[in-house]
Structures are given as C-alpha cells and as structure tokens.
Design a protein around this motif. Structure first.
Motif, PDB file in Angstrom:
ATOM      1  N   LEU A  28      51.274 -18.959   9.487  1.00  6.84           N
ATOM      2  CA  LEU A  28      52.335 -19.947   9.676  1.00  6.84           C
ATOM      3  C   LEU A  28      53.272 -19.978   8.471  1.00  6.84           C
ATOM      4  N   ALA A  29      52.714 -19.833   7.247  1.00  4.66           N
ATOM      5  CA  ALA A  29      53.554 -19.827   6.045  1.00  4.66           C
ATOM      6  C   ALA A  29      54.490 -18.624   6.048  1.00  4.66           C
ATOM      7  N   VAL A  30      53.974 -17.459   6.474  1.00  5.13           N
ATOM      8  CA  VAL A  30      54.818 -16.269   6.561  1.00  5.13           C
ATOM      9  C   VAL A  30      55.943 -16.502   7.567  1.00  5.13           C
ATOM     10  N   ALA A  31      55.609 -17.084   8.724  1.00  3.22           N
ATOM     11  CA  ALA A  31      56.616 -17.331   9.754  1.00  3.22           C
ATOM     12  C   ALA A  31      57.693 -18.289   9.233  1.00  3.22           C
ATOM     13  N   ARG A  32      57.308 -19.315   8.503  1.00  2.00           N
ATOM     14  CA  ARG A  32      58.286 -20.260   7.976  1.00  2.00           C
ATOM     15  C   ARG A  32      59.237 -19.589   6.987  1.00  2.00           C
ATOM     16  N   ASN A  33      58.711 -18.689   6.143  1.00  6.15           N
ATOM     17  CA  ASN A  33      59.567 -17.998   5.185  1.00  6.15           C
ATOM     18  C   ASN A  33      60.588 -17.117   5.888  1.00  6.15           C
ATOM     19  N   GLN A  91      67.601 -18.576   9.185  1.00  3.55           N
ATOM     20  CA  GLN A  91      68.400 -19.783   9.373  1.00  3.55           C
ATOM     21  C   GLN A  91      69.593 -19.804   8.424  1.00  3.55           C
ATOM     22  N   GLN A  92      69.412 -19.266   7.210  1.00  2.00           N
ATOM     23  CA  GLN A  92      70.527 -19.197   6.274  1.00  2.00           C
ATOM     24  C   GLN A  92      71.633 -18.286   6.781  1.00  2.00           C
ATOM     25  N   ILE A 134      67.073 -21.796  15.313  1.00  2.00           N
ATOM     26  CA  ILE A 134      65.841 -21.018  15.106  1.00  2.00           C
ATOM     27  C   ILE A 134      64.805 -21.983  14.538  1.00  2.00           C
ATOM     28  N   SER A 135      63.719 -22.190  15.268  1.00  2.00           N
ATOM     29  CA  SER A 135      62.693 -23.160  14.854  1.00  2.00           C
ATOM     30  C   SER A 135      61.338 -22.479  14.770  1.00  2.00           C
ATOM     31  N   VAL A 136      60.436 -23.111  14.024  1.00  2.00           N
ATOM     32  CA  VAL A 136      59.071 -22.597  13.882  1.00  2.00           C
ATOM     33  C   VAL A 136      58.115 -23.778  13.875  1.00  2.00           C
ATOM     34  N   ASP A 137      57.016 -23.648  14.599  1.00  2.00           N
ATOM     35  CA  ASP A 137      55.962 -24.654  14.565  1.00  2.00           C
ATOM     36  C   ASP A 137      54.641 -23.984  14.909  1.00  2.00           C
ATOM     37  N   GLY A 138      53.564 -24.769  14.826  1.00  2.00           N
ATOM     38  CA  GLY A 138      52.237 -24.220  15.139  1.00  2.00           C
ATOM     39  C   GLY A 138      51.200 -24.781  14.200  1.00  2.00           C
TER      40      GLY A 138
END
Length: 824
Positions: A537-542, A548-549, A557-561
């Motif tokens: 999950l940390a990799v996906a957020r990075n 997103q920038q 573009i969103s991320v959750d889990g």
C-alpha cells in the motif's frame, strides 16, 4: 507356423529339483530356530535390563520428588518454635493438606515435634496429644543421629489405616539440635498400581519389587495377600546381590513362591538404601519366540506340501509353456518384419543396454547385422554430447519417466547428424523400469534453423545494448542540462513551462527506453530482482502521488486499501504500477482507482479506470509484446505496446500473475496483479535518509562527449564543487595523479584508454584509496556493473544519470570509501 511340440510326458530336472526341495523349508526352519534362539535369549535379557532401568528411573524420580517436598518443609519450618506452629495449626494443616493433594502417591505429610507428637498433620486437625510417632523407627533414627533422608520399614498409617513406608528428614533448631521430624508417608499400593498399569507381559509373568537394603519389601507387584511386606530370606538371589554392594545386577534362576525360572535385574536407587527388582518368567520372556517358531513350523510344513503339488502343476503346464514359447518366437518374427518396414529408427533397451534396433537404424550406421548385446551406443555419439545425452537417459531411467534426448549421431559416411530420441519406459509387474521402447528422428534441419534463430536473437541483444548506449548518452546530456536550467533564475513563465515540458518528455522517453530493454531482458530471463519485504500500500501511495502531480488537474487518481506485505523488488513494483496507471491514462481514463487488498495467500493490486475498455478479441493477446488496441491516425495513445507485456513478465518473476477484465469497449477496464503474501521485517522499516547540502568536493570528470561533459560540469559547479575536466583516458590518468581529487566520474566508452583501463591503472596510484571512482555508462545491465566492479570502480551509475543519485554517491566521506568498495 508354430513349432512342433513333443507330447510325451517325462520327468525333467526341474521336476526332480522340486521333489528334492520339498524338504528344504523344514531344514530352513530348523536352522532359523537354532539361530534365533540365541538372539531371543539376548533380546530377553536386554529387555529385562531396559525395563529395570526404566523402573529405577521412575522410582528414583518419585523419591527425589518427595525429598524435595521434605526439603521445602525443612526450609519452611526449621527454626520455627513448636508452640508457634501449634498456635497456628489450622493454617499449617491447610498448607500440608494442599501439598498432599498434589501428590497422589503420598498418604500423609506430618511435622512432628521433638516429643514425637505431631505439630501439624495433612489429615488431622486438631492433632490429638495422644497421637505420637515416638515409637516409629524413622523418628528414632532421626532423633539418635542425623540420618539425612531415612526410609522406614513398612508400616500401617495410624490415621488413614493404609500400608506404606515413610521418607523422613530431621527437624532442627537454629543451633542444629534435634527438634522433631518431617515425614511423608508413601502409599505402597501406589507403586503396585502404577506397575500394574504398565505391565509388559501376560498376567503372572513378571514381578516388580521395591526392597530396602536389609531385605524388607516396601512395595510389590503383584501385591501380596493382605498387603504383607515380608523380609526376603537370606538365600534369595536379590539379597545376595544387595550384599555385594553393586549398583546393577542381573541373573537367571528358579526362585519365588511358584519355583518358576526367572530372568531378574536389580538396580540401586542412587545413594539410597533402596533397590528396584524386575523379574520375568522365561515362559513369558520367550512366548513370542515360541509363537513365531510355531507359526514358522506350520509355514515350513505347508511349503513342503505346496512344493509337492507344484511339481504336478509344473509338469502339466510345461507343454503349455512350450507352445507359448513357440508362439512368442512367431510374434518376434512378425515384430521384426513390421519394425524393419518403419520409416524411422526404432530401438529397445533393457537393464543391460540395447536389445533391439531395426533395419533403418542399421542402415544409418552402415551395418547389415550386428550383435545387439555387444552394440556400443556411445561410440556413435559425438564426444561433446555424450555425457549430457547418457546422463539424461540415466536420470529418466531412475525416475521412470519418458525419455527425450537430443544429440549428434555419427552416420555411416562419418557425418554427425542431430537426432532426437523419444522413449517410453517398459515396466515390470511391480512398476519398476526395465528399459525403453523408442524411436530416433533426424532433426538436423530443425537444429540448424534453431541455431539461426539464436544467432538472430544474439544480434538483437547486441543491437539493444548498443541502442541503449547510443540513446542514454544524449539523454544524459539533455537530462543534466535540464537540471542546470532548472537551477537557473528563469523569470519568463513560458520558458519555465517549456522547461517542465522538456523534463516530462525526457522522463517519458527514458521510460520507453527502459521498457524496451527490460522487455528484452525479461524475455530471455536476464532480469535480476532485488527482493526484500515491501509494504504494497505504501508503494502504491508513492506512485499515485507522483502521477497526481503530473495529471491531477485533468484526472482523479485515488488509492485505498489495507497494508499488506510482499517479498518483492520495490523498483519493479513501482514500474509495474506506473505502467498500469499510464496505460489507463493513455486509453482515456478520467477516474482511476488503485486498490490494495489481502486474500488468504495473495496480495492483490488492482487498477480500475473508466476509459475506452478492451475489446473481447484483444484480451487473449493483451500481454504479448507490441499488442495494442486500434490506433488513430494521430496516434494519440502513443507507446510501443510493451508496458503490459513487461508488467506480466515482472509479475511472473515475482511468483505471481496479472489478469485483465473489461465489460467491453467504452466500459472501462480493471487490471489485477496477484503476488504471494510475505511477512513484515522483524526490525521494521528504515526511514529514508534526507540528503543535506554537500560540502565542496574536488571532482574530476573524464568524458569524451563535450555536451555531457559540460552539462555535468555546470551542474556540479552550481552545487559549489571544484570541477576539473579530461577528454580521454590518458588525460584523466594524468590528472588523477596530479590533482588528488575526492571523486572521479569516468565514462566507460572513452577513446584510446577506455574507462575500465583507467580504473585498473588508477589502482597503482599512491592516492587511490582517497578517490571515489564512479563509472558512468550507457550500458546498465548486470554484467556491465559486475565488469566495472572488477575493474576497480566503487560505484556504477547508468546514463542518463539522475542528479540525486550522483549527489548521493558524492555524499560519502573519504573515510567511508573502503566500506563502499567492500559493499560493491
């Protein structure tokens, strides 16, 4: 036509042998009985010794446990005034009762005063003054001398009215004078009941006794009538053994009330005057041997009768066997005819080698007829293929699997031809491999075609490596130049916007080059993963944050889990997710959702978009290289069609897989990566190191390309470093020796003396240990990094060089250079 068979019935040597062998089972039985009798005796004695030792260990443990119990009483009550104990007799009664409840072998526990009257008792409260142990042998022994642990004679408890014996310790005052006794009464029946539960032989066949050194029986199985504990007579073998003073003994004699012969073993209990004796009647000890011999005798008799019946059956079957043999010969002739007419080389092998080859095989080696038993297959195999081919055959034979081998065989004209040999195992009735039935085919043309394809692949790899180098060199100069421009005070907004566009397109171009090279390496299994525990999950957020920038103003573009750990290469995980997000953007996704979740044994990373979707006919080939959907004339989607193929290959290398799903064109799509779950590292995650501004360094740049050299110089000088330049290897070596730099950035592809030779010669310089040698190269594969390390470089940076990576390398202080070299 079948061969003629003699119909006359006559006795054969086989018939006579069977009749003569009818007595053989009985002779064997007699020999086995004599041989096993000695062994049965040895085993019985060994069994008795073992059981005696086991019983000694159990009783010793029981006694030691109760000695510890008495030691606890001694620690608790020694020095305590008798009147104080009597005053709180209820409390001490409960304590002793609680201790006794945890020891089923104990009848009672008593703290006895100096006058023999119990001060506290596990069963009686209050203790009557008339109850006294002053006449008991254990009390007298402890009063008259310090006897340590004393084992009493058998007695009947005056409280619980049950027979047993007492283990006692002396109770002393603070000065050491006699102040009473601590006594634990052991139930004799407890030992008898325990021994009865673990009885090994038939009832009445064995005897177990616990005997004091003076011959007094404390406990016995089977129990004596009315719980008696007699004293053994002087002529008892156990008494004689105890008198000898030995700790272990064994004998066989007739003794006991029934007069039966017994095998006995006795063991002394450590330093105590107690002995455990185990005895078993020879009738019980040899019962198994007698039963086995009875069964074997019956079998031997039955075998003799069966042999006589077999003689009659064999005589009746002999004529049928001769007819069957004649039919087998006829079948062999027919098989030879069919095999010789086959258009391929057929062969049969057995346990000892070749058993049959057909005519085409003989023609291949230029022979008419050969003795198959003397046929030497290895003479025909090319020397370079011999070991591998025969090893593969042996491995398949041992495993009982079909054989598939490829090697060069020498033809009759001396030419070696590539042959493929296929064989199916012949199996016996119990499934063991007896040999192979197989065929060999000339595949010379196929091998030559395959070699041609391999040569083409090799040239393609060389081309890709050269392409990487030629593309990375200009990319490096452009990348470093954009870094210089980014640091310049550009006030024009349009110029600043143009610089951002150049940076983004450079990144896109570098990703295309990396995807092209990574796909080629992955196809030929040349990709090496640096796997370690990673939180997905940390990799996906990075990755999502960086996208997103770039695209946040146009797309959501969103991320959750949920956090889930995998054992993976972080850089490759980022590459896979970035490719999937880029693919969603490329195909019109305006809302992109990244989700991470854990299943029973897998970690799932899913990317869902609302873009153009996937046509059903494209799904089966979606992860093949260069596979793309329909392209418009403007090629708005762009790309080489390698991103998904690379993601699929990287997922496979991680032990996982990727799947795509879409409801059809215009309905979006979902790509799901499944990876095996891992576990979090024991030490937790290391925090990223924030690189501070570097102190000025003396840096030597050895680079033949002017643009790359100048852009790197400008960038380093903007950071305050003192930079010197060299255009080739010779000039670089001269400046390495004269200026004593802190670090040297050396291009590998230098004219004249290349970068590897510069590093090798730099080892001989007296100031070499103070110089950080960094290789810069457009060649970035594993073998290139290994070669640079062998040449003497401390680090290898691939072009185009990310300036943050270069700053990280230059941040290492001179004192850390030795560690850098050892780590790389």
């Amino acid at each position: 036509m079948f061969a003629s068979v003699d119909k006359r019935s006559r006795w054969t040597y086989l018939d006579l042998a069977l009749v003569g062998g009818a007595a053989l089972p009985l002779l064997i039985f007699a020999g086995v009985a004599l041989f096993t009798w000695e062994r049965a005796q040895d085993e019985a004695r060994a069994d008795v010794r073992t059981r005696a030792e086991l019983l000694r260990a159990h009783v010793s443990k029981l006694v030691n446990l109760n000695q510890l119990l008495l030691d606890r009483l001694k620690e608790r009550y020694d020095g305590m005034d008798a009147r104080a104990i009597t005053a709180r007799q209820a409390q001490h009664h409960r304590y002793l009762a609680d201790v006794r409840a945890r020891h089923p072998e104990v009848l009672s526990i008593t703290v006895i005063g100096a006058d023999g009257v119990p001060l506290a008792h596990s069963h009686l409260y209050p203790v009557p003054k008339t109850a006294s142990a002053a006449d008991r042998d254990y009390f007298i022994a402890q009063r008259e001398r310090i006897a340590g642990l004393f084992v009493s004679a058998p007695l009947v408890s005056r409280v619980v009215k049950e027979p047993g014996f007492v283990l006692s310790l002396r109770r002393s005052k603070k000065g050491g004078s006699f102040d009473g006794v601590y006594a634990a009464s052991i139930r004799s029946a407890y030992l008898s009941e325990f021994w009865e539960e673990i009885a090994f032989h038939e009832p009445g066949g064995e005897t177990v006794s616990l005997v004091r050194s003076d011959g007094t029986v404390l406990a016995r199985f089977p129990q004596l009538v009315d719980g008696e504990h007699p004293k053994l007579p002087a002529d008892n073998p156990l008494v004689a053994f105890m008198a000898s003073g030995r700790g272990a003994g064994m004998w066989q004699a007739k003794w006991g009330l029934d007069g039966e012969e017994r095998i006995s073993a006795a063991r002394k209990l450590d330093a105590l005057p107690l002995y455990v004796n185990y005895a078993v009647t020879t009738r019980s000890a040899y019962a198994v041997w007698r039963r086995d011999m009875l069964m074997m005798g019956a079998v031997a008799t039955a075998a003799s009768l069966l042999l006589l019946l077999l003689t009659l059956l064999v005589r009746r079957r002999s004529r049928s066997l001769r007819l069957a043999y004649a039919a087998l010969q006829e079948a062999q002739v027919r098989f030879r005819t069919v095999a010789d007419a086959a258009p391929v080389m057929l062969w049969i092998t057995g346990l000892k080698g070749p058993e049959f080859v057909n005519r085409p095989a003989l023609q291949f080696i230029g022979a008419r007829e050969i003795d198959v038993g003397r046929f030497k297959l290895m003479r025909l195999i090319h020397p370079q293929d011999r070991q591998k081919f025969l090893g593969a055959y042996d491995a398949a034979f041992i495993a009982g699997e079909p054989f598939d081998g490829l090697c060069r065989f020498r033809r009759a004209d001396g030419e070696y031809r590539w042959m493929r040999s296929l064989g199916e195992p012949q199996r016996g009735t119990d499934g063991e491999t007896l040999g192979y039935v197989g065929a060999s085919f000339d595949v010379q043309e196929l091998v030559e075609a395959h070699e041609s394809m391999r040569e083409s692949d090799r040239k393609k790899d060389e081309f890709l490596a050269a392409l990487s180098h030629e593309l990375r060199n200009p990319l490096s100069a452009i990348t470093l130049s954009t870094e210089v421009l980014a640091r310049a005070p550009i006030k024009d907004p349009q110029a600043r916007s143009a610089l951002h566009i150049i940076s983004r397109q450079l990144g896109q171009l570098q990703r295309l080059v990396d995807d092209l090279l990574d796909t080629a390496r992955a196809t030929y299994d040349k990709l090496v993963l640096a796997r370690h525990p990673v939180e997905l999950l940390a990799v996906a957020r990075n990755v999502v944050a960086s996208h997103q920038q770039l695209h946040g103003s146009h797309r959501r573009i969103s991320v959750d889990g949920e956090p889930v750990w995998v054992n993976a290469d972080t850089a490759r995980l980022q590459q896979m997710l970035a490719n999937l997000i880029d693919n969603a953007i490329k195909y019109g996704g305006l809302n992109i959702d990244v989700r991470v979740r854990a299943t029973d044994d897998s970690a799932e990373l899913a990317v869902t978009d609302d873009g153009e979707g996937i046509a059903p006919e494209l799904l089966p080939r979606l992860f093949q290289p260069f596979a793309q959907g329909a392209q418009t004339l403007e090629r708005a989607r762009g790309g080489l069609g390698l991103g998904l193929a690379l993601v699929s290959r990287l997922a496979t290398l991680h032990g996982g897989a990727i799947a795509a799903d879409s409801a059809g064109p215009g309905k979006g799509s979902t790509f799901t990566i499944r990876l095996p779950r891992g576990s979090a590292p024991a030490g937790g995650l290391a925090l990223p190191v924030v690189l501070q501004k570097l102190p000025p360094r003396r840096v030597l740049i050895i680079e033949d390309q002017q643009d790359a050299r100048e852009s790197l110089r400008m960038l380093l000088e903007l950071d305050g470093h003192d930079v010197a330049l060299a255009r080739d290897g010779a000039e670089g070596l001269a400046k390495l020796a004269s200026m004593d730099p802190d670090a040297a950035l050396v291009d590998i592809g230098l004219p004249g003396i290349d970068g590897y030779e510069v590093a090798r010669r730099a080892r001989e310089l007296p100031n070499r240990r103070n110089i950080l040698m960094i290789a810069l190269s457009g060649y970035a594969q594993k073998e290139d990094r290994e070669r640079s390390r062998e040449a003497g470089f401390d680090l290898h940076l691939a072009k185009p060089v990310a300036y943050d990576d270069l700053r990280q390398a230059l941040s290492k202080p001179p004192v850390a250079l030795a560690a850098v070299r050892q780590a790389n």
